[in-house]
Design a protein around this motif. Structure first.
Motif, mmCIF file in Angstrom:
data_model
loop_
_atom_site.group_PDB
_atom_site.id
_atom_site.type_symbol
_atom_site.label_atom_id
_atom_site.label_comp_id
_atom_site.label_asym_id
_atom_site.label_seq_id
_atom_site.Cartn_x
_atom_site.Cartn_y
_atom_site.Cartn_z
ATOM 1 N N GLU A 1 0.812 -1.205 0.000
ATOM 2 C CA GLU A 1 0.000 0.000 0.000
ATOM 3 C C GLU A 1 0.851 1.262 0.000
ATOM 4 N N PRO B 1 -11.934 7.549 4.225
ATOM 5 C CA PRO B 1 -11.608 6.214 3.732
ATOM 6 C C PRO B 1 -12.568 5.137 4.244
ATOM 7 N N HIS C 1 -13.536 -0.353 3.709
ATOM 8 C CA HIS C 1 -12.606 0.755 3.475
ATOM 9 C C HIS C 1 -12.556 1.089 1.987
ATOM 10 N N LEU D 1 -7.438 6.145 0.791
ATOM 11 C CA LEU D 1 -6.985 6.975 1.899
ATOM 12 C C LEU D 1 -7.594 8.372 1.877
ATOM 13 N N HIS D 2 -7.650 9.008 0.712
ATOM 14 C CA HIS D 2 -8.135 10.387 0.606
ATOM 15 C C HIS D 2 -9.571 10.485 0.129
ATOM 16 N N LEU E 1 -4.658 8.676 -4.630
ATOM 17 C CA LEU E 1 -5.092 8.038 -3.381
ATOM 18 C C LEU E 1 -6.571 8.266 -3.119
ATOM 19 N N PHE F 1 -1.200 1.831 5.156
ATOM 20 C CA PHE F 1 -0.992 3.200 5.602
ATOM 21 C C PHE F 1 -0.933 3.326 7.117
ATOM 22 N N GLU F 2 -1.597 2.417 7.816
ATOM 23 C CA GLU F 2 -1.620 2.471 9.277
ATOM 24 C C GLU F 2 -0.705 1.423 9.904
ATOM 25 N N PRO G 1 -7.058 2.051 5.143
ATOM 26 C CA PRO G 1 -7.403 2.596 3.825
ATOM 27 C C PRO G 1 -6.645 1.896 2.702
ATOM 28 N N HIS H 1 -5.411 2.173 -1.704
ATOM 29 C CA HIS H 1 -5.013 3.160 -2.701
ATOM 30 C C HIS H 1 -6.184 3.580 -3.587
#
Length: 244
Positions: free
Chosen positions: A28, A82, A105, A108-109, A120, A158-159, A207, A209
């Motif tokens: 990711e 997300p 999910h 991300l954005h 994203l 991402f997390e 999240p 991509h």
């Protein structure tokens, strides 16, 4: 030759993975690959017919093909969020019947109406669902299922969550891809700059991509339910956009 039911996808290039931002590696944190901008939705002032899909306004309802009898609706919590929910709706003689709402999910954005590779964001739109696959054996998919080791997903999200198992089961969203091929197929009719590899896949707890992810049990249920003879589609976007 790819069989209509279960096939092993063999890639001619060194790319191991093409889904949800995958490139040379499945992670990711790499540059994502996504599909083209959604086609314009026809403007209409008509109201949804009785028994319509909850949460969809007249424009989004009109974008669903008349022959479609299965619609996976992905409702984002907000344009920049997300977080989303996924509901499978099936057409009956009296209207659409809604299944349970599953937590999920998206990117991300959040969402974009002018989606580009690397932004994203998940693409807004209505897209057909033609092909499935995964790292694990076919669980009883009605869509053509393409099993391959190319669905491995190493790395972290991402997390910081592990991505392993995210592509155990996937359904390709027909967004800058060639229907009738493995989800791993790298063909991008509109060019690589418009992205590709947008899937429904197993949730990894964070999240994506650009893909939409739900729990593994729910992915198995989708695979066993989505029927090419019922012309399934995904309707995806934030709640405000869907309501128009």
């Amino acid at each position: 030759m790819i069989q209509r039911r279960t096939a092993v996808a063999l890639l001619a290039s060194p790319l191991l993975l093409t889904g949800c931002g995958g490139g040379a590696e499945a992670t990711e944190r790499r540059t994502p690959a996504h599909g083209p901008d959604p086609a314009p939705t026809p403007d209409t002032s008509t109201r949804p017919a009785p028994g319509g899909i909850p949460g969809l306004g007249p424009r989004r309802s009109a974008a669903i093909p008349g022959r479609c009898e299965q619609a996976v609706v992905v409702t984002g919590r907000g344009r920049e969020s997300p977080l989303c929910t996924v509901v499978l709706h099936q057409r009956t003689d009296t209207g659409w019947r809604s299944g349970p709402a599953w937590p999920a999910h998206n990117a991300l954005h959040g969402w974009s109406a002018r989606h580009r590779a690397g932004d994203l964001r998940s693409p807004l739109g209505v897209y057909t669902l033609s092909d499935a696959g995964g790292l694990l054996p076919d669980p009883g998919s009605k869509l053509p299922y393409h099993r391959s080791g190319g669905f491995r997903s190493p790395g972290t999200g991402f997390e910081g969550e592990p991505l392993e198992g995210s592509f155990d089961y996937v359904v390709a969203i027909d967004y800058n891809r060639r229907p009738g091929t493995s989800p791993l197929d790298w063909t991008r009719p509109l060019g690589p700059g418009r992205g590709g590899g947008v899937w429904l896949h197993v949730d990894h707890g964070g999240p994506t991509h650009g893909c939409v992810s739900v729990a593994k049990a729910h992915m198995k249920e989708l695979l066993r339910t989505l029927d090419p003879g019922r012309h399934p589609v995904v309707v995806m976007g934030d709640a405000d956009w869907l309501a128009h």
